[in-house]
Design an enzyme around this catalytic site. Sequence first.
Site, PDB file in Angstrom:
ATOM      1  N   PHE A 152       0.816  -1.220   0.000  1.00  0.00           N
ATOM      2  CA  PHE A 152       0.000   0.000   0.000  1.00  0.00           C
ATOM      3  C   PHE A 152       0.852   1.274   0.000  1.00  0.00           C
ATOM      4  O   PHE A 152       0.328   2.360   0.186  1.00  0.00           O
ATOM      5  CB  PHE A 152      -0.929   0.011   1.219  1.00  0.00           C
ATOM      6  CG  PHE A 152      -1.920  -1.115   1.202  1.00  0.00           C
ATOM      7  CD1 PHE A 152      -3.121  -0.982   0.527  1.00  0.00           C
ATOM      8  CD2 PHE A 152      -1.650  -2.318   1.837  1.00  0.00           C
ATOM      9  CE1 PHE A 152      -4.037  -2.027   0.486  1.00  0.00           C
ATOM     10  CE2 PHE A 152      -2.560  -3.369   1.809  1.00  0.00           C
ATOM     11  CZ  PHE A 152      -3.756  -3.227   1.136  1.00  0.00           C
ATOM     12  N   CYS A 263      -0.861   3.215 -10.448  1.00  0.00           N
ATOM     13  CA  CYS A 263      -1.781   2.277  -9.780  1.00  0.00           C
ATOM     14  C   CYS A 263      -3.259   2.535 -10.058  1.00  0.00           C
ATOM     15  O   CYS A 263      -3.930   1.663 -10.618  1.00  0.00           O
ATOM     16  CB  CYS A 263      -1.536   2.300  -8.271  1.00  0.00           C
ATOM     17  SG  CYS A 263       0.075   1.615  -7.839  1.00  0.00           S
TER      18      CYS A 263
HETATM   19  N1  LIG Z   1       4.379   1.946  -7.645  1.00  0.00           N
HETATM   20  C1  LIG Z   1       3.586   1.963  -6.593  1.00  0.00           C
HETATM   21  O1  LIG Z   1       3.398   2.989  -5.946  1.00  0.00           O
HETATM   22  C2  LIG Z   1       2.878   0.705  -6.160  1.00  0.00           C
HETATM   23  C3  LIG Z   1       2.242   0.674  -4.912  1.00  0.00           C
HETATM   24  C4  LIG Z   1       1.609  -0.496  -4.515  1.00  0.00           C
HETATM   25  C5  LIG Z   1       1.595  -1.600  -5.337  1.00  0.00           C
HETATM   26  N2  LIG Z   1       2.203  -1.547  -6.559  1.00  0.00           N
HETATM   27  C6  LIG Z   1       2.196  -2.757  -7.391  1.00  0.00           C
HETATM   28  O2  LIG Z   1       3.478  -3.370  -7.278  1.00  0.00           O
HETATM   29  C7  LIG Z   1       3.834  -3.999  -8.517  1.00  0.00           C
HETATM   30  C8  LIG Z   1       5.159  -3.464  -9.002  1.00  0.00           C
HETATM   31  O3  LIG Z   1       5.000  -2.078  -9.282  1.00  0.00           O
HETATM   32  P1  LIG Z   1       6.264  -1.127  -9.547  1.00  0.00           P
HETATM   33  O4  LIG Z   1       5.739   0.248  -9.642  1.00  0.00           O
HETATM   34  O5  LIG Z   1       7.320  -1.434  -8.552  1.00  0.00           O
HETATM   35  O6  LIG Z   1       6.715  -1.672 -10.991  1.00  0.00           O
HETATM   36  P2  LIG Z   1       8.079  -1.359 -11.775  1.00  0.00           P
HETATM   37  O7  LIG Z   1       7.740  -1.451 -13.215  1.00  0.00           O
HETATM   38  O8  LIG Z   1       8.713  -0.124 -11.224  1.00  0.00           O
HETATM   39  O9  LIG Z   1       9.037  -2.586 -11.383  1.00  0.00           O
HETATM   40  C9  LIG Z   1       8.881  -3.894 -11.813  1.00  0.00           C
HETATM   41  C10 LIG Z   1      10.259  -4.503 -12.009  1.00  0.00           C
HETATM   42  O10 LIG Z   1      10.140  -5.922 -12.216  1.00  0.00           O
HETATM   43  C11 LIG Z   1      11.161  -6.337 -13.114  1.00  0.00           C
HETATM   44  N3  LIG Z   1      10.806  -7.669 -13.615  1.00  0.00           N
HETATM   45  C12 LIG Z   1       9.777  -8.043 -14.421  1.00  0.00           C
HETATM   46  N4  LIG Z   1       9.774  -9.377 -14.611  1.00  0.00           N
HETATM   47  C13 LIG Z   1      10.808  -9.867 -13.899  1.00  0.00           C
HETATM   48  C14 LIG Z   1      11.326 -11.189 -13.654  1.00  0.00           C
HETATM   49  N5  LIG Z   1      10.735 -12.275 -14.189  1.00  0.00           N
HETATM   50  N6  LIG Z   1      12.415 -11.320 -12.887  1.00  0.00           N
HETATM   51  C15 LIG Z   1      12.998 -10.241 -12.332  1.00  0.00           C
HETATM   52  N7  LIG Z   1      12.551  -8.973 -12.502  1.00  0.00           N
HETATM   53  C16 LIG Z   1      11.476  -8.796 -13.271  1.00  0.00           C
HETATM   54  C17 LIG Z   1      11.177  -5.215 -14.127  1.00  0.00           C
HETATM   55  O11 LIG Z   1      12.400  -5.202 -14.850  1.00  0.00           O
HETATM   56  C18 LIG Z   1      11.009  -3.974 -13.230  1.00  0.00           C
HETATM   57  O12 LIG Z   1      12.254  -3.457 -12.815  1.00  0.00           O
HETATM   58  C19 LIG Z   1       2.670  -3.738  -9.455  1.00  0.00           C
HETATM   59  O13 LIG Z   1       1.775  -4.824  -9.402  1.00  0.00           O
HETATM   60  C20 LIG Z   1       2.015  -2.515  -8.865  1.00  0.00           C
HETATM   61  O14 LIG Z   1       0.640  -2.417  -9.180  1.00  0.00           O
HETATM   62  C21 LIG Z   1       2.853  -0.429  -6.972  1.00  0.00           C
END
Ligand SMILES: NC(=O)c1ccc[n+]([C@@H]2O[C@H](COP(=O)([O-])OP(=O)(O)OC[C@H]3O[C@@H](n4cnc5c(N)ncnc54)[C@H](O)[C@@H]3O)[C@@H](O)[C@H]2O)c1
Length: 439
Positions: A152, A263
């Site tokens: 969150f 999000c």
């Molecule tokens: N950004 C936010 O504020 C937030 C808050 C809460 C929840 N979320 C959720 O968290 C999740 C991640 O969001 P984010 O913003 O961190 O995404 P992001 O795109 O910043 O990071 C995802 C990372 O995963 C890596 N990746 C993808 N497949 C991979 C694999 N098989 N092995 C290793 N690395 C791999 C990508 O290279 C990337 O660096 C999403 O589901 C999002 O909805 C995000």
Amino acid sequence: MRVAMIGTGYVGLVSGACFADFGHHVICVDKDADKVAALQRGEMPIYEPGLGDLVAANVRAERLSFTTELKGPVAAADAIFIAVGTPSRRGDGHADLSYVYAAAREIAAALDGFTVVVTKSTVPVGTGDEVERIIRETRPDASFAVVSNPEFLREGAAIQDFKHPDRVVVGTEDARASEVMAELYRPLYLNRSPIIVTGRRTAELIKYAANAFLATKITFINEIADLCERVGADVQEVARGIGLDNRIGSKFLHPGPGYGGSCFPKDTVALIKTGQDHDAPLRIVEAVAAVNETRKRAMGRKVAAMLGASPRGKTVAVLGLTFKPNTDDMRDAPSIPLITALHDMGVNVRAYDPVGMEQAKKVLNNVTYCNGPYECAQGADALVIVTEWEQFRALDLDRLKQAMSARPVMVDLRNIYPPDEMRKRGFIYESVGRPEPKV
Ligand SMILES: NC(=O)c1ccc[n+]([C@@H]2O[C@H](COP(=O)([O-])OP(=O)(O)OC[C@H]3O[C@@H](n4cnc5c(N)ncnc54)[C@H](O)[C@@H]3O)[C@@H](O)[C@H]2O)c1
């Protein structure tokens, strides 16, 4: 505990660094070799206040490291977090789970001994079941439990949110997995942060319900702001008047250009799809997503309307490009449809953002990027505040006015400045839901 964090983005990197700071040994894994190389050099791939210091301290303490190799860290881990992206699937808006499932397959192949596989990515109800099925299918011999632990945190305040959360949600019915999760979050138990241990599907739905509710609150006050403009009422006062009611609460009642970010837009649409698939349509969320979508471009028309008879050939200065302050994240930022709408009307756009310009350049062309707010205002017919960065709250208004054209317009989409004062200071001032008093 030994933790492998799969995916080192906004969530994975912050969570990994915070778990290391709790005393666990964390290896952050990412497929993006440039990102991992930067982290190994001590460079942060994202802007998040305090993150550089937290990462450096835990790397020094040898509790945090980075790699592109998944196998070793997974085999050694007590808990593996999946924190990869779940963007909107092209075409239908469902959550694209291909990264989650690919990670599950890779994890399965490397599992060794009882391991808890935790989904931290935001995933639709039932994804945990599918992750479990994939792992079981790939490795029938593996000993594991799949847990849902949605995140969150808010970008811009991510470390504080992770370490002092309103609550932690853990979805599992497995006793051994519960123990591992309790150990991982032990400092938060000691802090008395509320920890909700519930069913996996319930945990998955809590995340979407929370985001959809917050998006609804924002959209509600945005529509009330529009009504305020028609009837001569002040939305700030309305928000205060309703927000003091404890049943409503004052947060997320700030009108603006519509919600954006990585999000809310994708999560509301994914929840709508889940509702439709299960024959339980979420009409309120459907309306919220539709209203918000049209609002962002409408903000372009709101700005254009302030430019006089024809906006073509006029210049607009945009302050703030990221979807919110204190992040460099440009994903689904309201500035994008706003600037596109202005371009479509033949308006020249200048822009400045304190940290988001490198990311913005990847998605916004034909924009003159400037070095600061005053350079940005130079020769502009109108100045628009899109993102409420702290440094835009105390602009030198005389300097701004001097830099702008003879008829300086300010469109303050975050209601930062007092309308009366702005008009006294010689601006043609427009904000959101605060019309000029009718005398
Ligand atoms: N950004 C936010 O504020 C937030 C808050 C809460 C929840 N979320 C959720 O968290 C999740 C991640 O969001 P984010 O913003 O961190 O995404 P992001 O795109 O910043 O990071 C995802 C990372 O995963 C890596 N990746 C993808 N497949 C991979 C694999 N098989 N092995 C290793 N690395 C791999 C990508 O290279 C990337 O660096 C999403 O589901 C999002 O909805 C995000």
